[in-house]
Design an enzyme around this catalytic site. Structure first.
Site, PDB file in Angstrom:
ATOM      1  N   GLU A 164      14.705  10.392 -17.748  1.00  0.00           N
ATOM      2  CA  GLU A 164      13.550  10.294 -18.247  1.00  0.00           C
ATOM      3  C   GLU A 164      13.698   9.487 -19.583  1.00  0.00           C
ATOM      4  OE1 GLU A 164      10.666  13.556 -17.096  1.00  0.00           O
ATOM      5  OE2 GLU A 164      11.891  14.391 -18.930  1.00  0.00           O
ATOM      6  N   GLY A 170       4.909  10.513 -21.637  1.00  0.00           N
ATOM      7  CA  GLY A 170       3.563  10.658 -22.004  1.00  0.00           C
ATOM      8  C   GLY A 170       3.172   9.537 -22.788  1.00  0.00           C
TER       9      GLY A 170
HETATM   10  C1  PEP Z   1       8.041  14.884 -18.674  1.00  0.00           C
HETATM   11  O1  PEP Z   1       7.622  15.667 -19.685  1.00  0.00           O
HETATM   12  O2  PEP Z   1       8.965  15.461 -18.273  1.00  0.00           O
HETATM   13  C2  PEP Z   1       7.374  13.833 -18.352  1.00  0.00           C
HETATM   14  C3  PEP Z   1       7.865  12.819 -17.634  1.00  0.00           C
HETATM   15  O3  PEP Z   1       6.100  13.545 -19.076  1.00  0.00           O
HETATM   16  P1  PEP Z   1       4.905  12.468 -18.449  1.00  0.00           P
HETATM   17  O4  PEP Z   1       5.030  12.555 -16.808  1.00  0.00           O
HETATM   18  O5  PEP Z   1       3.661  13.063 -19.203  1.00  0.00           O
HETATM   19  O6  PEP Z   1       5.453  11.314 -19.264  1.00  0.00           O
END
Ligand code: PEP
Length: 247
Positions: A164, A170
Site C-alpha cells: 500500500e 485515501g
Molecule cells: C487502506 O486503508 O488500506 C486503503 C487502501 O485505503 P483506501 O482504499 O481508502 O485508499
C-alpha cells in the site's frame, strides 16, 4: 498451486451499528465470486456484531492485535481473545498505525509472529511514502520492512502481504497498473529469498484508492492477487471490487 484472489475491506475507524449492519446485509445478499476470498475488518467494537450477522464464508479481521497473551495492557486485544470470538484474521502494520502510532517494523513483525503461530491469518501491510518514492527508494523501503518480518517469522502460510503506497491511501491517487505490478514483482522476487514455494504461494494485495472502476485492470496483473480496500469497502461498490476478476 494457483493463488486464490483475496479482497479485504478495511473500515478503519468508520461506521456505526446501523451503517455496519447495512454493509453486512448488503454483502449477505450479494452475488459474490466464489473464487475470491473475502475478509472484512470493522473497528474492534463491532467485530462480534459483524461475525454474528455476516454470512459464514466471509471471514472477519481485527485491525490490530497485541503480541502479549494477556495482562496489564490497557486498550489492547490478544490473539486468543480474537480466536475466542471466532475472528480468524487481523490486519497488521497498516501505514496509519506505523506513522500515527509509531509502530516499528520490529513490533509489527512480533505481532505477526504471535498471530500466525496461533493460526490467525495476517494481512501484513507495507509501502513507501511519496518522499521515498520520489527519492527512488520504494523497493529499498519495502525490502527493509520485509526483512524485519523475515527475522521473526518462519511460517508464511498465514501471511497475506498488502502493498500500500502511502501516497495512494485515501487520496484518490491510485498507483498505475505498471507501478503496482513493478513493486509486486519485486516483492515476489524478494520472497524467492525465503523460498520458491513462499514466493509462489504468498498472495500480494494492492491497496490505495482501489475502486470499482480501476480494480478490473489492476486484477489482471500477474503479481496482483487481490486488494486491501479502505474507503470503497464502506460502499455498495465493494461488491464490484470483490468480483473484479469477472469484469
Ligand atoms: C487502506 O486503508 O488500506 C486503503 C487502501 O485505503 P483506501 O482504499 O481508502 O485508499
Amino acid at each position: 498451486m494457483a493463488r486464490k484472489f483475496f479482497v479485504g475491506g478495511n473500515f478503519k475507524m468508520n461506521g456505526s451499528i446501523s451503517s455496519i449492519k447495512e454493509i453486512v446485509n448488503n454483502l449477505n445478499k450479494a452475488d459474490l465470486d466464489p473464487n475470491t476470498e473475502v475478509v472484512i475488518s470493522p473497528p474492534a467494537l463491532y467485530l462480534l456484531l459483524v461475525r454474528e450477522h455476516l454470512r459464514p464464508e466471509i471471514e472477519v479481521a481485527a485491525q490490530n492485535v497485541f503480541d502479549k497473551p494477556n495482562g496489564a495492557y490497557t486498550g489492547e486485544i490478544s490473539v486468543s481473545q480474537l480466536q475466542d470470538s471466532n475472528i480468524t484474521w487481523t490486519i497488521l502494520g497498516h501505514s496509519e498505525r506505523r506513522t500515527i502510532l509509531n509502530e516499528s517494523d520490529e513490533l509489527v513483525a512480533s505481532k505477526t509472529k504471535v498471530a500466525t503461530e496461533a493460526g490467525v491469518g495476517v494481512i501484513w501491510c507495507c509501502g513507501e511514502s511519496l518522499e521515498q518514492r520520489e527519492a527512488g527508494k520504494t523497493i529499498e523501503v519495502v525490502s527493509k520492512q520485509l526483512e524485519a518480518l523475515k527475522a521473526q517469522i518462519s511460517d508464511w502460510s498465514k501471511v497475506v502481504i498488502a502493498y500500500e503506497p502511502i501516497w495512494a491511501i485515501g487520496t484518490g491517487k491510485v498507483a498505475t497498473t505498471e507501478q503496482a505490478q513493478e513493486v509486486h514483482k519485486a516483492i515476489r522476487d524478494w520472497l524467492k529469498g525465503v523460498s520458491d514455494k513462499v514466493a509462489e504461494e504468498t498472495r500480494i494485495l494492492y491497496g490505495g484508492s482501489v475502486n470499482e472502476k480501476n480494480c478490473g485492470e489492476l486484477s489482471k496483473q500477474p503479481d496482483i492477487d487481490g486488494f486491501l480496500v479502505g474507503g470503497a469497502s464502506l460502499k455498495p461498490a465493494f461488491v464490484d471490487i470483490i468480483n473484479a476478476k469477472k469484469q
